[in-house]
Design a protein around this motif. Structure first.
Motif, PDB file in Angstrom:
ATOM      1  N   GLN A 222       0.822  -1.212   0.000  1.00  0.00           N
ATOM      2  CA  GLN A 222       0.000   0.000   0.000  1.00  0.00           C
ATOM      3  C   GLN A 222       0.859   1.266   0.000  1.00  0.00           C
ATOM      4  N   GLN A 223       1.922   1.268   0.781  1.00  0.00           N
ATOM      5  CA  GLN A 223       2.771   2.457   0.864  1.00  0.00           C
ATOM      6  C   GLN A 223       3.579   2.658  -0.419  1.00  0.00           C
ATOM      7  N   LEU A 224       4.089   1.575  -0.996  1.00  0.00           N
ATOM      8  CA  LEU A 224       4.827   1.716  -2.248  1.00  0.00           C
ATOM      9  C   LEU A 224       3.911   2.180  -3.381  1.00  0.00           C
ATOM     10  N   LYS A 225       2.687   1.734  -3.359  1.00  0.00           N
ATOM     11  CA  LYS A 225       1.762   2.073  -4.441  1.00  0.00           C
ATOM     12  C   LYS A 225       1.283   3.506  -4.346  1.00  0.00           C
ATOM     13  N   HIS A 226       0.900   3.963  -3.139  1.00  0.00           N
ATOM     14  CA  HIS A 226       0.275   5.275  -2.989  1.00  0.00           C
ATOM     15  C   HIS A 226       1.251   6.335  -2.482  1.00  0.00           C
ATOM     16  N   GLU A 227       1.987   6.039  -1.411  1.00  0.00           N
ATOM     17  CA  GLU A 227       2.872   7.037  -0.824  1.00  0.00           C
ATOM     18  C   GLU A 227       4.103   7.291  -1.693  1.00  0.00           C
ATOM     19  N   PHE A 228       4.646   6.224  -2.313  1.00  0.00           N
ATOM     20  CA  PHE A 228       5.845   6.368  -3.133  1.00  0.00           C
ATOM     21  C   PHE A 228       5.531   6.464  -4.624  1.00  0.00           C
ATOM     22  N   GLY A 229       4.279   6.463  -4.983  1.00  0.00           N
ATOM     23  CA  GLY A 229       3.871   6.724  -6.358  1.00  0.00           C
ATOM     24  C   GLY A 229       4.169   5.630  -7.353  1.00  0.00           C
ATOM     25  N   CYS A 230       4.266   4.378  -6.916  1.00  0.00           N
ATOM     26  CA  CYS A 230       4.575   3.307  -7.865  1.00  0.00           C
ATOM     27  C   CYS A 230       3.414   3.008  -8.810  1.00  0.00           C
ATOM     28  N   LYS A 231       2.207   3.406  -8.447  1.00  0.00           N
ATOM     29  CA  LYS A 231       1.072   3.148  -9.342  1.00  0.00           C
ATOM     30  C   LYS A 231       1.112   4.053 -10.575  1.00  0.00           C
ATOM     31  N   HIS A 232       1.934   5.105 -10.560  1.00  0.00           N
ATOM     32  CA  HIS A 232       2.043   6.011 -11.702  1.00  0.00           C
ATOM     33  C   HIS A 232       3.287   5.753 -12.550  1.00  0.00           C
ATOM     34  N   LEU A 233       4.003   4.666 -12.258  1.00  0.00           N
ATOM     35  CA  LEU A 233       5.224   4.388 -13.011  1.00  0.00           C
ATOM     36  C   LEU A 233       4.894   4.007 -14.448  1.00  0.00           C
ATOM     37  N   TRP A 234       5.583   4.590 -15.374  1.00  0.00           N
ATOM     38  CA  TRP A 234       5.484   4.218 -16.784  1.00  0.00           C
ATOM     39  C   TRP A 234       6.754   4.658 -17.489  1.00  0.00           C
ATOM     40  N   GLN A 235       7.239   3.821 -18.372  1.00  0.00           N
ATOM     41  CA  GLN A 235       8.445   4.102 -19.138  1.00  0.00           C
ATOM     42  C   GLN A 235       8.343   3.422 -20.504  1.00  0.00           C
ATOM     43  N   GLN A 236       9.256   3.767 -21.388  1.00  0.00           N
ATOM     44  CA  GLN A 236       9.254   3.165 -22.717  1.00  0.00           C
ATOM     45  C   GLN A 236       9.952   1.805 -22.727  1.00  0.00           C
ATOM     46  N   LYS A 237      10.897   1.594 -21.809  1.00  0.00           N
ATOM     47  CA  LYS A 237      11.651   0.351 -21.783  1.00  0.00           C
ATOM     48  C   LYS A 237      11.518  -0.303 -20.423  1.00  0.00           C
ATOM     49  N   LEU A 238      11.580  -1.622 -20.440  1.00  0.00           N
ATOM     50  CA  LEU A 238      11.443  -2.380 -19.201  1.00  0.00           C
ATOM     51  C   LEU A 238      12.604  -2.119 -18.259  1.00  0.00           C
ATOM     52  N   ARG A 239      13.808  -1.980 -18.787  1.00  0.00           N
ATOM     53  CA  ARG A 239      14.973  -1.753 -17.924  1.00  0.00           C
ATOM     54  C   ARG A 239      14.836  -0.442 -17.155  1.00  0.00           C
ATOM     55  N   THR A 240      14.355   0.601 -17.811  1.00  0.00           N
ATOM     56  CA  THR A 240      14.164   1.887 -17.125  1.00  0.00           C
ATOM     57  C   THR A 240      13.071   1.790 -16.070  1.00  0.00           C
ATOM     58  N   LEU A 241      12.016   1.046 -16.385  1.00  0.00           N
ATOM     59  CA  LEU A 241      10.935   0.858 -15.409  1.00  0.00           C
ATOM     60  C   LEU A 241      11.430   0.136 -14.166  1.00  0.00           C
ATOM     61  N   LEU A 242      12.259  -0.893 -14.360  1.00  0.00           N
ATOM     62  CA  LEU A 242      12.812  -1.620 -13.224  1.00  0.00           C
ATOM     63  C   LEU A 242      13.750  -0.749 -12.395  1.00  0.00           C
ATOM     64  N   ARG A 243      14.492   0.119 -13.046  1.00  0.00           N
ATOM     65  CA  ARG A 243      15.385   1.013 -12.297  1.00  0.00           C
ATOM     66  C   ARG A 243      14.588   1.955 -11.408  1.00  0.00           C
ATOM     67  N   TRP A 244      13.514   2.538 -11.952  1.00  0.00           N
ATOM     68  CA  TRP A 244      12.690   3.432 -11.141  1.00  0.00           C
ATOM     69  C   TRP A 244      12.071   2.693  -9.956  1.00  0.00           C
ATOM     70  N   MET A 245      11.582   1.505 -10.206  1.00  0.00           N
ATOM     71  CA  MET A 245      10.951   0.750  -9.126  1.00  0.00           C
ATOM     72  C   MET A 245      11.960   0.409  -8.034  1.00  0.00           C
ATOM     73  N   HIS A 246      13.152  -0.024  -8.397  1.00  0.00           N
ATOM     74  CA  HIS A 246      14.137  -0.407  -7.389  1.00  0.00           C
ATOM     75  C   HIS A 246      14.705   0.813  -6.668  1.00  0.00           C
TER      76      HIS A 246
END
Length: 328
Positions: A222-246
């Motif tokens: 819940q905290q990663l999704k709402h407080e840290f904004g992970c539900k708004h993550l979007w990128q053109q490449k999977l590698r960049t998306l994984l970097r933002w998430m980590h």
């Protein structure tokens, strides 16, 4: 009915990756300061929209990676009902994990047969029996019930449970410990839930206490999704998306670990008038870092010629001279 034509995406727009469904692997632990259970994310990978890669395959790859890193150590896997099947548990058992989880009520469980007990002096024809009596609700009611007060989910709860060593049909007859439990709340007793442990030597109360460590993972989601904004993550490449998430996972883990270190400077900034003086939470430290980080001149540490951070800044004159020499 009037049908409207489906609008095709524009050709000059990229196909973006949306991080909507993720598989996480986290480590739960108990904070020594306030005895509160929390979790730290370790690995995460998004579930693809199409293809043959399922969440079960992603989870198995994560478990294999952790086992390669932590060789020779005893590891315990806590998971919910969705992952408690043969496809997921058999590879985990082969990797040496001890699995504890919640299973549905429709699992076929059998008591140990008479042949599994001390052998009879009389010889019988045919192979030995693999399964005993099926553990139906009527057979479960015959088991002795134990009532105990345990610290579960941040509260002392009165738990009633029955336990038995059975063979699980979906695990090819593996001997496991099964616990049928329910606890009391304000509305009365909850419905009976089944918990399975692949280590039959564990006691029933130890299985319940071990599984309660999985609960902090839900607030972590819940905290990663709402407080840290992970539900708004979007990128053109999977590698960049994984970097933002980590990066976001590292920030969340840092806050949880700072609650253990209890830095005096951060606690002094994070104190709240209406809270107990000894209370230190991740939210308080997050607010303290919000006041500390803007005062740190991160732009002055960036060496634009070498394209790297230099935390030990030289004097202003020395830095300008060195930059002019490198530029020349």
């Amino acid at each position: 009915m009037i049908s409207q034509p489906v609008k095709e995406p524009k050709k000059n727009r990229c196909t973006y990756l949306l991080g909507q469904c993720w598989v996480f692997l986290a480590i739960p632990f108990q904070r020594p300061s306030d005895k509160v259970h929390t979790a730290v994310p370790v690995m995460a990978f998004p579930s693809p929209k199409s293809g043959n890669i399922s969440k079960l395959k992603i989870a198995k790859a994560m478990l294999k990676s952790v086992r390669q890193t932590l060789q020779g150590r005893a590891l315990r896997l806590l998971t919910d009902c969705w992952f408690m099947n043969h496809t997921m548990m058999q590879p985990a058992l082969e990797l040496g994990y001890e699995v504890i989880g919640h299973i549905p009520k429709n699992r076929a469980l059998y008591a140990l047969p008479v042949d599994a007990l001390p052998p009879s002096p009389f010889k019988r024809k045919g192979r030995k029996r693999k399964y005993g009596v099926k553990m139906t609700p009527e057979e479960v009611e015959k088991l002795p019930e134990t009532k105990m007060t345990l610290w579960l989910y941040r509260k002392n709860r009165t738990v009633s449970f029955r336990s038995c060593i059975c063979r699980a049909r979906f695990l090819k007859g593996r001997i496991v410990r099964i616990v049928w439990s329910r606890f009391e709340n304000d509305k009365g007793e909850t419905e009976t839930k089944l918990f399975l442990s692949t280590n039959p030597d564990l006691k029933a109360d130890e299985v319940l206490l071990a599984y309660s460590l999985r609960w902090p993972i839900e607030p972590m989601f819940q905290q990663l999704k709402h407080e840290f904004g992970c539900k708004h993550l979007w990128q053109q490449k999977l590698r960049t998306l994984l970097r933002w998430m980590h990066i976001k996972m590292a920030g969340y883990a840092l806050l949880q670990l700072l609650t253990i270190c209890q830095n005096p400077a951060a606690i002094a900034l994070a104190k709240t008038a209406w809270r107990h003086p000894d209370t230190v939470t991740a939210g308080m430290l997050r607010r303290a870092l919000f006041w500390i980080i803007p005062q740190f001149r991160i732009r002055g540490c960036w060496n634009r010629y070498e394209q790297k951070l230099e935390l030990k800044l030289p004097d202003k004159n020395e830095r300008s001279d060195s930059f002019l020499e490198k530029a020349a």
